[in-house]
Design an enzyme around this catalytic site. Structure first.
Site, PDB file in Angstrom:
ATOM      1  N   GLY A  21     -20.265   6.855 -31.865  1.00 22.64           N
ATOM      2  CA  GLY A  21     -18.944   6.349 -32.194  1.00 22.64           C
ATOM      3  C   GLY A  21     -18.700   6.092 -33.663  1.00 22.64           C
ATOM      4  O   GLY A  21     -17.891   5.225 -34.016  1.00 22.64           O
ATOM      5  N   LYS A  48     -21.601  21.765 -29.429  1.00 18.21           N
ATOM      6  CA  LYS A  48     -22.103  20.407 -29.207  1.00 18.21           C
ATOM      7  C   LYS A  48     -23.487  20.563 -28.601  1.00 18.21           C
ATOM      8  O   LYS A  48     -23.675  21.283 -27.625  1.00 18.21           O
ATOM      9  CB  LYS A  48     -21.173  19.654 -28.260  1.00 18.21           C
ATOM     10  N   ALA A 118     -24.490  16.878 -33.192  1.00 18.85           N
ATOM     11  CA  ALA A 118     -25.568  16.229 -32.454  1.00 18.85           C
ATOM     12  C   ALA A 118     -24.978  15.156 -31.544  1.00 18.85           C
ATOM     13  O   ALA A 118     -23.769  15.101 -31.315  1.00 18.85           O
ATOM     14  CB  ALA A 118     -26.570  15.626 -33.428  1.00 18.85           C
ATOM     15  N   GLY A 120     -25.390  10.819 -30.807  1.00 18.62           N
ATOM     16  CA  GLY A 120     -26.029   9.603 -31.271  1.00 18.62           C
ATOM     17  C   GLY A 120     -26.513   9.731 -32.702  1.00 18.62           C
ATOM     18  O   GLY A 120     -25.870  10.326 -33.560  1.00 18.62           O
ATOM     19  N   SER A 177     -17.364   7.629 -43.054  1.00 17.13           N
ATOM     20  CA  SER A 177     -16.327   7.751 -42.027  1.00 17.13           C
ATOM     21  C   SER A 177     -15.660   6.411 -41.779  1.00 17.13           C
ATOM     22  O   SER A 177     -16.327   5.418 -41.466  1.00 17.13           O
ATOM     23  CB  SER A 177     -16.949   8.271 -40.724  1.00 17.13           C
ATOM     24  N   CYS A 178     -14.337   6.386 -41.935  1.00 12.98           N
ATOM     25  CA  CYS A 178     -13.559   5.162 -41.724  1.00 12.98           C
ATOM     26  C   CYS A 178     -13.011   5.164 -40.293  1.00 12.98           C
ATOM     27  O   CYS A 178     -11.995   5.815 -40.013  1.00 12.98           O
ATOM     28  CB  CYS A 178     -12.421   5.070 -42.728  1.00 12.98           C
ATOM     29  N   PRO A 209     -10.983   9.521 -43.990  1.00 11.75           N
ATOM     30  CA  PRO A 209     -10.147   8.330 -43.850  1.00 11.75           C
ATOM     31  C   PRO A 209      -9.911   7.995 -42.385  1.00 11.75           C
ATOM     32  O   PRO A 209     -10.218   8.796 -41.492  1.00 11.75           O
ATOM     33  CB  PRO A 209      -8.848   8.743 -44.542  1.00 11.75           C
TER      34      PRO A 209
END
Length: 237
Positions: A21, A48, A118, A120, A177-178, A209
């Site tokens: 996430g 993926k 990847a 995780g 990563s925001c 962003p």
């Protein structure tokens, strides 16, 4: 693992994160959108590594499956949103890395460039014996690390880079990563690029962003995000 798992000399880039996430899918989508906009005459393999639960593969299919000279593939899927060996156990299955490797080989054969997301972090289990870092090292995949802009990010990133070096992962750089609206204003406080570069001896390639759901599904918007990256340091694009 069989010695037949040997990397093909192709330009393959693995996108891994400090955790789940943290923006791997957005970063991968943005890199793919950049490719489609600026190098659209060249094919791309988008893969993926494997998926548990729903989301990433479905988004990639929505965004890119209409491109006839691309392949968009997730070779293994499991229903439960858990670490792959646990999700496979729940279904009475095993993780067949041979299928994943064969898919990657086919991608590398059919496309000069392959982009792989990847799951995780580098320390996440892929099987009961191997982690993402083990796979990245064994398959000699050039890798970028997605670092979330949040409290604790620098410690996470430094630890992930240390693991990469211990396992001999070919780490090429960091992407910030925001994932939240406030993160953009806190980059210098929570994930200071100069300090990360100093501690890790890796370039910070760019910053993703905060993006709304509609922006994450807009190829032109995603492509412009990546256009601001220092892609020359990747020797990929």
């Amino acid at each position: 693992m069989s010695h037949s798992f040997r990397a093909v000399d192709q330009k393959t880039l693995l996108v891994v994160g400090c955790d789940t996430g943290v923006g791997k899918t957005v970063t991968t989508s943005a890199l793919a959108a950049y490719w489609q906009k600026y190098r659209g005459h060249e094919s791309l393999g988008l893969m993926k590594l494997m998926q548990t639960g729903l989301g990433d593969d479905e988004l990639y299919q929505q965004l890119f499956s209409h491109l006839t000279h691309w392949d968009v593939v997730t070779p293994l899927k499991f229903t439960a949103p858990l670490a792959p060996p646990l999700a496979a156990d729940q279904e009475g299955k095993t993780i067949d890395l041979g299928v994943v490797w064969q898919t990657l080989q086919a991608m590398q054969k059919n496309h000069g460039h392959v982009l792989v997301e990847a799951l995780g972090s580098l320390g996440s289990p892929v099987t009961h014996e191997l982690t993402v870092a083990d796979i990245a090292a064994l398959w000699r995949l050039e890798t970028i690390l997605v670092v979330p802009v949040q409290l604790g990010a620098m410690g996470q990133a430094i630890a992930q880079v240390a693991l990469a070096r211990q396992t001999k992962v070919k780490l090429k750089g960091l992407v910030l990563s925001c994932a939240s609206p406030e993160a953009e204003a806190k980059v210098e406080d929570w994930a200071t690029p100069a300090m990360l570069a100093s501690f890790t001896h890796l370039p910070v390639l760019g910053i993703v962003p905060y993006l709304s759901d509609s922006e994450r599904e807009s190829l032109p918007h995603l492509a412009e995000v990546t256009a601001g990256f220092d892609l020359e340091k990747l020797a990929y694009f």
